[in-house]
Write an enzyme that holds these catalytic residues in place. Structure first.
Site, PDB file in Angstrom:
ATOM      1  N   LEU A 166       0.758  -1.175   0.058  1.00 27.03           N
ATOM      2  CA  LEU A 166       0.109  -0.142  -0.181  1.00 27.03           C
ATOM      3  C   LEU A 166       1.114   1.184  -0.019  1.00 27.03           C
ATOM      4  O   LEU A 166       1.744   1.442   0.661  1.00 27.03           O
ATOM      5  CB  LEU A 166      -0.851   0.142   1.235  1.00 27.03           C
ATOM      6  CG  LEU A 166      -1.723  -1.134   1.535  1.00 27.03           C
ATOM      7  CD1 LEU A 166      -2.629  -0.935   2.815  1.00 27.03           C
ATOM      8  CD2 LEU A 166      -2.617  -1.591   0.399  1.00 27.03           C
ATOM      9  N   LYS A 192       0.987  -5.470   3.347  1.00 26.69           N
ATOM     10  CA  LYS A 192       2.211  -4.278   3.885  1.00 26.69           C
ATOM     11  C   LYS A 192       1.665  -2.742   3.828  1.00 26.69           C
ATOM     12  O   LYS A 192       1.617  -2.097   2.693  1.00 26.69           O
ATOM     13  CB  LYS A 192       3.640  -4.686   2.996  1.00 26.69           C
ATOM     14  CG  LYS A 192       4.621  -3.859   3.896  1.00 26.69           C
ATOM     15  CD  LYS A 192       5.805  -3.786   3.240  1.00 26.69           C
ATOM     16  CE  LYS A 192       5.972  -2.093   2.559  1.00 26.69           C
ATOM     17  NZ  LYS A 192       5.773  -1.144   3.596  1.00 26.69           N
ATOM     18  N   SER A 246       5.110   4.807  -6.230  1.00 27.34           N
ATOM     19  CA  SER A 246       5.719   5.347  -7.190  1.00 27.34           C
ATOM     20  C   SER A 246       6.409   4.255  -8.267  1.00 27.34           C
ATOM     21  O   SER A 246       6.297   3.195  -8.284  1.00 27.34           O
ATOM     22  CB  SER A 246       7.197   5.914  -6.671  1.00 27.34           C
ATOM     23  OG  SER A 246       8.116   4.786  -6.159  1.00 27.34           O
ATOM     24  N   GLU A 268      -0.354   0.406  -9.948  1.00 28.35           N
ATOM     25  CA  GLU A 268      -0.758   1.619 -10.213  1.00 28.35           C
ATOM     26  C   GLU A 268      -0.025   2.572  -9.764  1.00 28.35           C
ATOM     27  O   GLU A 268       0.698   2.450  -8.504  1.00 28.35           O
ATOM     28  CB  GLU A 268      -2.417   1.645  -9.384  1.00 28.35           C
ATOM     29  CG  GLU A 268      -2.937   2.869  -9.877  1.00 28.35           C
ATOM     30  CD  GLU A 268      -2.753   3.986  -8.887  1.00 28.35           C
ATOM     31  OE1 GLU A 268      -1.945   4.960  -9.336  1.00 28.35           O
ATOM     32  OE2 GLU A 268      -3.387   4.086  -7.889  1.00 28.35           O
TER      33      GLU A 268
END
Length: 499
Positions: A166, A192, A246, A268
């Site tokens: 996450l 996580k 990122s 994503e």
């Protein structure tokens, strides 16, 4: 939630919270195997919230072993659809019942405003668990057209143990984006949270057990990317990974997969999303509010933020006057105060990064119209909402993801020029178009290489619509919608020859 409490009341709730501090593995709270901890800070005040278990590969091994055991046992993976549905609906109800506590917890942890946290956790998070719960018993396989002595069945099965990694900008909402479809599919999960924002995910694991989720189905391992995150990416017994964060770190997960078991990786990632305002657009409250929200919502810490605002010169002056006035009126301050519009950045380190980009913008020759620095009189990791005009498309502030409250305006003289500038990006996550001409809107929406295009209002869609990126913003997988289930399911053909 229609009414807010006072800042003092939210601070009182914060003072009474029992903050989670350990990992959640196989249905139990657990210290990290190596005994390591890290300090969890409140970024709005620069004060410690407590110590959190710092998990590494050995803890991920324990979590995966628990997830694999329960997956193979079938307690969840082969449970009747209505049983899984009932558990997820109970979890949604528990999130709703604890929404205020979770929102305060997340605001303390992230610097997000209490208003945003209450909206996301009180409304959106339960919606995701309810929506995917309802999808469980409405997902069907297929039967292939065959000869009379053949039955060809096409079935979808849970992929197995999934790693969910996450980001820190929407901690519990992103957990719901990934966890709800993964659990609905019948998978077990090792989750996580970002090291900056572990608290709400740990509390969610406790609520999931109360809802009746079997032990081992959901495991939460707080820790750092280079330890716990890498261990998830490289683990030989994790069947798929879903990551939001990122572009740089997303590339690492592809590398980890290629060097381990070739697990599929859903990504994503970053963005540098454009907002196009054509010459026929009405510079009204809807447009101005969308421009402000697109750039400054969540302090600009949003991968789909429309930081590149590409505005026709015919309406640019009126646009800038309205946007600058509204940006200057935004209240920056205590995240627990409902009057606050912008809380703090997630950390002092991130604030320094955002401020460095503002200095780059000045040095590159962009015109600073609002903001431009750390908020005066506030001790935490604050940055004032910043507006630049006369941004050249080649400037770094126009090409690189800043991830902070920095809006840059680029003037153009035609729709085609706007489209060319919008398309000229390494990223392709989101775009917004404002025009009263439906033909132009549809033309631009079709030509913009990105996963979501909003027209005449800034929006990412909702639970029913898939969200993800083109180019360096993501992979073919999608969060949200029925499409989100695809990354947690695999397809099997059963071919039966009859006598």
């Amino acid at each position: 939630m229609s009414a807010y409490k006072s800042a003092d009341q939210y601070r009182d709730i914060a003072g009474r919270l029992a903050l989670p501090s350990q990992a959640f593995i196989d249905g139990e709270w657990s210290a990290a195997a190596a005994g390591k901890v890290f300090e969890n800070l409140d970024p709005a005040r620069g004060t410690p919230l407590g110590l959190i278990a710092s998990c590494d590969g050995s803890d991920v091994d324990r979590a995966v072993a628990a997830a694999r055991r329960v997956f193979e046992a079938g307690d969840w993976s082969r449970a009747a659809p209505e049983e899984r549905k009932a558990v997820l609906l109970r979890l949604a109800d528990l999130v709703s019942a604890h929404a205020e506590e979770l929102a305060v917890l997340e605001s303390l942890d992230s610097g997000k405003t209490i208003k945003d946290c209450l909206n996301e956790i009180g409304h959106e998070v339960p919606t995701f668990f309810r929506w995917y719960a309802e999808l469980i018993d409405k997902s069907f396989g297929k039967v292939a057209p065959t000869a009379q002595n053949i039955v060809g069945m096409i079935v979808r099965e849970p992929i197995g143990v999934v790693g969910l990694v996450l980001p820190w900008n929407f901690p519990l909402l992103m957990a719901a984006w990934k966890l709800a479809p993964a659990l609905a599919a019948g998978c077990s999960a090792v989750l996580k949270p970002a090291e900056q924002t572990p608290l709400s995910a740990l509390k969610l694991a406790e609520l999931a057990m109360q809802a009746g989720l079997p032990a081992g189905v959901l495991n939460v391992v707080p820790g750092f990317g280079e330890t716990a995150g890498q261990a998830i990416g490289r683990h030989m017994d994790i069947d798929a990974v879903s990551f939001t964060g990122s572009t740089e770190v997303g590339a690492y997960f592809l590398k980890y997969a290629s060097e381990s078991n070739l697990k599929p990786v859903g990504l994503e990632m970053g963005g540098k999303s454009p907002m196009i305002v054509l010459d026929d657009a009405a510079i009204d409250d809807t447009l101005v509010s969308s421009a402000i929200s697109a750039a400054f919502w969540n302090g600009g810490q949003n991968c789909s933020a429309n930081m590149r605002q590409i505005v026709h010169t015919k309406v640019k002056d009126a646009f800038l006057d309205a946007v600058v006035d509204k940006a200057k009126a935004l209240v920056v301050g205590d995240p627990l105060d409902p009057a606050t519009d912008l809380g703090s950045m997630v950390s002092e380190e991130h604030r320094a990064r955002v401020l460095s980009y503002i200095e780059i913008g000045k040095a590159e020759g962009a015109s600073l119209l609002a903001g431009g620095g750390a908020s005066a009189g506030l001790d935490g990791a604050y940055v004032d909402p910043t507006v630049f005009d006369n941004v050249d498309p080649a400037m770094r502030i126009a090409r690189e993801e800043i991830f902070g409250p920095v809006l840059g305006v680029i003037g153009v003289n035609s729709a085609e020029e706007a489209l060319a500038i919008a398309r000229d990006s390494d990223y392709g996550l989101h775009a917004t178009v404002f025009t009263q001409d439906l033909d132009k809107a549809f033309h631009l929406a079709k030509r913009l290489p990105c996963g979501t295009v909003a027209v005449n209002g800034f929006s990412e869609g909702n639970v029913t619509t898939p969200f993800g990126g083109y180019k360096r913003s993501g992979s073919l997988s999608r969060d949200n919608g029925t499409e989100a289930m695809d990354q947690y399911l695999q397809t099997k053909t059963i071919w039966i020859t009859l006598k």
